[in-house]
Design an enzyme around this catalytic site. Structure first.
Site: not given
Length: 432
Positions: A11, A121, A149-150, A152, A254, A261, A321, A328
């Protein structure tokens, strides 16, 4: 503006580079000398598309600097972001020791009015704790702001430069106005800057991630029901997503969510809700569903083979992803651990996460140089992460390399009819 960012992790580094990109003078502070030396040489400790180039460009323009000297960052900046880690404690709560420790150091280094911004966060009430520390440790005026923060992973730069919204929690107008000025260039296309109290701002990030995690777990449950009754989750999902009240985002089944997060924030929200004697039943179920979903592929493999002992299993995808090297809470980790425990021989490939995987599994796994190399002699292929390069492979080459033409698709990457027409036995999530 002159800005300091304490913490040069994911971040902090993204925020620092993006703020510098818009012309601000940014000092990134970190207590790890090795990390700072690497950043000063232009080496990025994480994989995030576009970040390395942005860091190098702004370093060359001298808008972005790196140091271990927190007092230098504080004394030469107007706004100071706290972007250090909040790891999950044994009880599921966010560990605030680093945030509060940094706040104490900032207070002792201040030489005038400063805006101290919680970018990490953090649970509700953290701004109040930071404010109390500052009051005890300094006589200088200050504002405490919550600015969640948002971001991705894999799209963090776009998310910061072109945000959906900017949330600012502030208790005094001076800090709020400075934050609005800082973010005004990022919101010229109409994204709202949402001003609110600190407690509401702190809860926003948890609520957003909890909702997204809920959608994922809900759709995974639907996929499991589809398998039980012989329905096709693709058709169900399309019908549900066409409802304007629902939409299509985060409704793809999935093998469960992972990363830094969702798992951490779900646990933290359960913990701080529970601390106020509130049992967040839906979120507890979301977590349980996700934990179970990570076992689905191993269950399918066991049902198909009976025994996995001596079977060579190729695994495509290790990161939680695509477009990141972050493992993690990645679904690949319990899958591979289960395969190894069952006596399987695992050959794995990921475009970015191979080095991270070595740190987790050591020499217990064979790391292939590319996706096809992982298939050599494999009894089955398991797809865990939907990297683009896995979407349109050479099926004939795959079949020639593999000992057994079996695919377990944990992300529903392929069309079942098409893949079976190529001669593969094919298992996916929630589809016949």
């Amino acid at each position: 503006m002159k800005i300091a960012i304490v913490g040069s992790g994911y971040v902090g580094l993204v925020a620092g580079a993006c703020l510098a990109e818009n012309g601000n003078d940014v000092i990134c502070v970190d207590k790890d000398p090795a990390k700072i030396r690497a950043l000063q040489r232009g080496r990025i400790p994480i994989y995030e598309p576009g970040l390395e180039e942005m860091v190098r460009r702004n370093r060359a323009e001298k808008r972005l600097t790196f140091t271990t000297a927190l007092d230098r960052g504080v004394r030469n900046s107007q706004i100071i972001f706290i972007a250090v880690g909040t790891p999950t404690g044994e009880d599921g709560s966010a560990d605030l020791q680093h945030v509060l420790g940094v706040a104490r150091e900032i207070a002792r280094s201040m030489n005038g009015y400063r805006v101290i911004v919680n970018k990490s966060t953090v649970p509700v009430g953290t701004a109040a704790k930071v404010r109390e520390i500052l009051r005890r440790e300094t006589t200088h005026p200050f504002s405490v702001v919550s600015n969640p923060e948002f971001l991705k992973q894999g799209a963090a730069i776009d998310d910061f430069m072109k945000p959906d919204r900017v949330v600012i929690g502030a208790e005094d107008p001076r800090g709020a106005e400075l934050m609005k000025e800082l973010y005004a260039p990022f919101t010229r296309t109409g994204a709202p800057i949402m001003l609110m109290d600190c407690a509401s701002a702190e809860l926003c990030k948890y609520a957003a991630n909890a909702m997204l995690a809920t959608r994922i777990s809900f759709m995974n449950e639907v996929a499991n029901v589809c398998e039980a009754v012989g329905a096709n989750v693709d058709e169900v999902r399309r019908a549900v997503a066409s409802d304007r009240r629902i939409g299509s985002s985060f409704l793809f089944p999935g093998v469960g969510y992972g990363g830094s997060c969702f798992p951490k924030d779900v646990k933290a929200m359960l913990q701080f809700a529970g601390a106020k004697a509130y049992d967040f039943k839906i979120l507890r179920a979301v977590e349980a569903v996700n934990d179970g979903q990570k076992e689905r592929l191993l269950e399918k493999l066991t049902v198909h083979f009976g025994s996995l002992k001596g079977k060579r299993i190729a695994v495509w995808g290790l990161a939680f992803k695509p477009r990141t090297d972050d493992m993690r809470e990645a679904p690949a980790v319990p899958l591979i651990k289960g395969l190894l425990a069952a006596g399987a021989d695992v050959h794995a490939y990921d475009p970015e996460a191979m080095q991270v995987a070595r740190g987790i599994f050591g020499g217990k796994v064979t790391y292939a140089e590319n996706s096809y190399a992982a298939l050599t002699g494999a009894d089955a292929l398991v797809i865990v992460t939907e990297w683009n390069e896995f979407r349109e492979p050479d099926y004939a080459r795959m079949k020639k390399l593999m000992r057994g033409a079996v695919i377990f698709d944990g992300r529903n990457v392929y069309n079942p009819d098409q893949i079976r027409a190529q001669g593969f036995t094919y298992y996916s999530m929630g589809r016949p």
